[in-house]
Design a protein around this motif. Structure first.
Motif, PDB file in Angstrom:
ATOM      1  N   ASN A 165     -52.883 -42.812   7.736  1.00 14.87           N
ATOM      2  CA  ASN A 165     -53.590 -43.847   6.967  1.00 14.87           C
ATOM      3  C   ASN A 165     -54.788 -43.230   6.264  1.00 14.87           C
ATOM      4  O   ASN A 165     -55.102 -42.052   6.459  1.00 14.87           O
ATOM      5  N   LYS A 166     -55.454 -44.047   5.467  1.00 14.72           N
ATOM      6  CA  LYS A 166     -56.546 -43.546   4.635  1.00 14.72           C
ATOM      7  C   LYS A 166     -57.750 -43.112   5.468  1.00 14.72           C
ATOM      8  O   LYS A 166     -58.390 -42.105   5.167  1.00 14.72           O
ATOM      9  N   ALA A 167     -58.044 -43.853   6.536  1.00 10.07           N
ATOM     10  CA  ALA A 167     -59.187 -43.495   7.386  1.00 10.07           C
ATOM     11  C   ALA A 167     -58.969 -42.136   8.045  1.00 10.07           C
ATOM     12  O   ALA A 167     -59.880 -41.298   8.084  1.00 10.07           O
ATOM     13  N   ALA A 168     -57.766 -41.901   8.546  1.00  7.96           N
ATOM     14  CA  ALA A 168     -57.453 -40.613   9.164  1.00  7.96           C
ATOM     15  C   ALA A 168     -57.500 -39.492   8.130  1.00  7.96           C
ATOM     16  O   ALA A 168     -57.954 -38.380   8.425  1.00  7.96           O
ATOM     17  N   ALA A 169     -57.052 -39.778   6.928  1.00  9.38           N
ATOM     18  CA  ALA A 169     -57.083 -38.772   5.859  1.00  9.38           C
ATOM     19  C   ALA A 169     -58.520 -38.410   5.500  1.00  9.38           C
ATOM     20  O   ALA A 169     -58.832 -37.245   5.253  1.00  9.38           O
ATOM     21  N   LYS A 170     -59.395 -39.420   5.470  1.00 15.60           N
ATOM     22  CA  LYS A 170     -60.812 -39.139   5.169  1.00 15.60           C
ATOM     23  C   LYS A 170     -61.443 -38.288   6.266  1.00 15.60           C
ATOM     24  O   LYS A 170     -62.236 -37.385   5.977  1.00 15.60           O
ATOM     25  N   GLU A 171     -61.112 -38.571   7.521  1.00 16.27           N
ATOM     26  CA  GLU A 171     -61.637 -37.770   8.637  1.00 16.27           C
ATOM     27  C   GLU A 171     -61.159 -36.327   8.542  1.00 16.27           C
ATOM     28  O   GLU A 171     -61.927 -35.396   8.734  1.00 16.27           O
ATOM     29  N   LYS A 172     -59.874 -36.167   8.248  1.00 17.48           N
ATOM     30  CA  LYS A 172     -59.328 -34.822   8.094  1.00 17.48           C
ATOM     31  C   LYS A 172     -59.982 -34.106   6.923  1.00 17.48           C
ATOM     32  O   LYS A 172     -60.291 -32.914   6.993  1.00 17.48           O
ATOM     33  N   ALA A 173     -60.255 -34.832   5.842  1.00 21.05           N
ATOM     34  CA  ALA A 173     -60.904 -34.249   4.673  1.00 21.05           C
ATOM     35  C   ALA A 173     -62.304 -33.755   5.023  1.00 21.05           C
ATOM     36  O   ALA A 173     -62.726 -32.688   4.566  1.00 21.05           O
TER      37      ALA A 173
ATOM     38  N   MET B 128     -40.054 -53.382  -4.362  1.00 19.97           N
ATOM     39  CA  MET B 128     -41.215 -54.265  -4.484  1.00 19.97           C
ATOM     40  C   MET B 128     -41.390 -55.216  -3.307  1.00 19.97           C
ATOM     41  O   MET B 128     -42.430 -55.821  -3.145  1.00 19.97           O
ATOM     42  N   LYS B 129     -40.371 -55.336  -2.466  1.00 22.82           N
ATOM     43  CA  LYS B 129     -40.482 -56.216  -1.295  1.00 22.82           C
ATOM     44  C   LYS B 129     -41.632 -55.760  -0.394  1.00 22.82           C
ATOM     45  O   LYS B 129     -42.366 -56.579   0.146  1.00 22.82           O
ATOM     46  N   HIS B 130     -41.794 -54.457  -0.250  1.00 21.90           N
ATOM     47  CA  HIS B 130     -42.886 -53.929   0.582  1.00 21.90           C
ATOM     48  C   HIS B 130     -44.244 -54.349   0.021  1.00 21.90           C
ATOM     49  O   HIS B 130     -45.155 -54.709   0.768  1.00 21.90           O
ATOM     50  N   LEU B 131     -44.380 -54.310  -1.280  1.00 21.34           N
ATOM     51  CA  LEU B 131     -45.640 -54.669  -1.922  1.00 21.34           C
ATOM     52  C   LEU B 131     -45.910 -56.166  -1.794  1.00 21.34           C
ATOM     53  O   LEU B 131     -47.034 -56.571  -1.488  1.00 21.34           O
ATOM     54  N   THR B 132     -44.891 -56.992  -2.009  1.00 17.58           N
ATOM     55  CA  THR B 132     -45.092 -58.443  -1.888  1.00 17.58           C
ATOM     56  C   THR B 132     -45.392 -58.836  -0.451  1.00 17.58           C
ATOM     57  O   THR B 132     -46.201 -59.731  -0.212  1.00 17.58           O
TER      58      THR B 132
ATOM     59  N   LEU C 180     -56.795 -40.161  -2.829  1.00 16.62           N
ATOM     60  CA  LEU C 180     -56.194 -40.972  -1.763  1.00 16.62           C
ATOM     61  C   LEU C 180     -55.915 -42.413  -2.180  1.00 16.62           C
ATOM     62  O   LEU C 180     -55.577 -43.246  -1.345  1.00 16.62           O
ATOM     63  N   THR C 181     -56.006 -42.727  -3.448  1.00 21.32           N
ATOM     64  CA  THR C 181     -55.770 -44.086  -3.932  1.00 21.32           C
ATOM     65  C   THR C 181     -54.383 -44.584  -3.560  1.00 21.32           C
ATOM     66  O   THR C 181     -54.199 -45.755  -3.245  1.00 21.32           O
ATOM     67  N   TYR C 182     -53.399 -43.701  -3.591  1.00 24.10           N
ATOM     68  CA  TYR C 182     -52.029 -44.116  -3.282  1.00 24.10           C
ATOM     69  C   TYR C 182     -51.891 -44.687  -1.873  1.00 24.10           C
ATOM     70  O   TYR C 182     -50.970 -45.444  -1.586  1.00 24.10           O
ATOM     71  N   MET C 183     -52.820 -44.376  -0.975  1.00 28.22           N
ATOM     72  CA  MET C 183     -52.755 -44.867   0.401  1.00 28.22           C
ATOM     73  C   MET C 183     -53.115 -46.348   0.532  1.00 28.22           C
ATOM     74  O   MET C 183     -52.990 -46.912   1.606  1.00 28.22           O
ATOM     75  N   GLU C 184     -53.538 -46.963  -0.544  1.00 27.59           N
ATOM     76  CA  GLU C 184     -53.815 -48.397  -0.522  1.00 27.59           C
ATOM     77  C   GLU C 184     -52.538 -49.214  -0.705  1.00 27.59           C
ATOM     78  O   GLU C 184     -52.549 -50.422  -0.530  1.00 27.59           O
ATOM     79  N   PHE C 185     -51.447 -48.554  -1.057  1.00 29.75           N
ATOM     80  CA  PHE C 185     -50.154 -49.199  -1.231  1.00 29.75           C
ATOM     81  C   PHE C 185     -49.350 -49.070   0.058  1.00 29.75           C
ATOM     82  O   PHE C 185     -49.722 -48.307   0.947  1.00 29.75           O
ATOM     83  N   PRO C 186     -48.236 -49.780   0.181  1.00 30.43           N
ATOM     84  CA  PRO C 186     -47.409 -49.642   1.388  1.00 30.43           C
ATOM     85  C   PRO C 186     -46.955 -48.193   1.584  1.00 30.43           C
ATOM     86  O   PRO C 186     -46.683 -47.483   0.613  1.00 30.43           O
ATOM     87  N   SER C 187     -46.879 -47.772   2.821  1.00 33.82           N
ATOM     88  CA  SER C 187     -46.548 -46.369   3.112  1.00 33.82           C
ATOM     89  C   SER C 187     -45.179 -45.968   2.590  1.00 33.82           C
ATOM     90  O   SER C 187     -44.937 -44.792   2.314  1.00 33.82           O
TER      91      SER C 187
END
Length: 129
Positions: free
Chosen positions: A10-18, A111-115, A45-52
């Protein structure tokens, strides 16, 4: 080290690793690289705001590269074009073919994941209100 940042769940873990990567870069006296990573981290890391399920397809440009390779392959056969119009006509014809073919009709993202993600966010907001 950069691949390790993007391999996080996830984004939080990626920021910690960064943060740890930036620290290691500074220890190695690679301050410009550390600054570059620090300044561009949010954008990267913007792409991490979307479904994995969408992450790999969002962060890569494989589809565009594939189209460019196809156009390049077709234009190499011709060699030299008499003018820009004829080159443009060939490229447009190839793009029309791709769009009308099965290759151009495949769904790139589900798109089902996004909805589902948006519905969950709306539910949480309604619950809080």
């Amino acid at each position: 080290m950069l691949k390790a940042i993007h391999a996080q769940e996830n984004k939080a873990a990626a920021k910690e690793k960064a943060k740890s990567v930036i620290f290691r870069l500074r220890e190695m006296k690679l301050n410009k690289a550390a600054d570059k990573l620090e300044n561009g981290l949010e954008e990267t890391l913007t792409y991490m705001e979307f479904p994995s399920e969408h992450w790999l397809r969002i962060r890569t440009n494989n589809v565009i590269e594939r189209v460019n390779r196809e156009i390049k392959r077709r234009t190499r056969v011709i060699g030299t074009f008499p003018d820009g119009e004829s080159a443009l006509m060939l490229v447009c014809a190839r793009l029309r073919y791709i769009a009308s073919n099965d290759w151009g009709k495949k769904r790139y993202l589900n798109m089902k994941h996004l909805t589902d993600m948006l519905a969950e966010e709306l539910y949480c907001e309604a619950k809080i209100s």
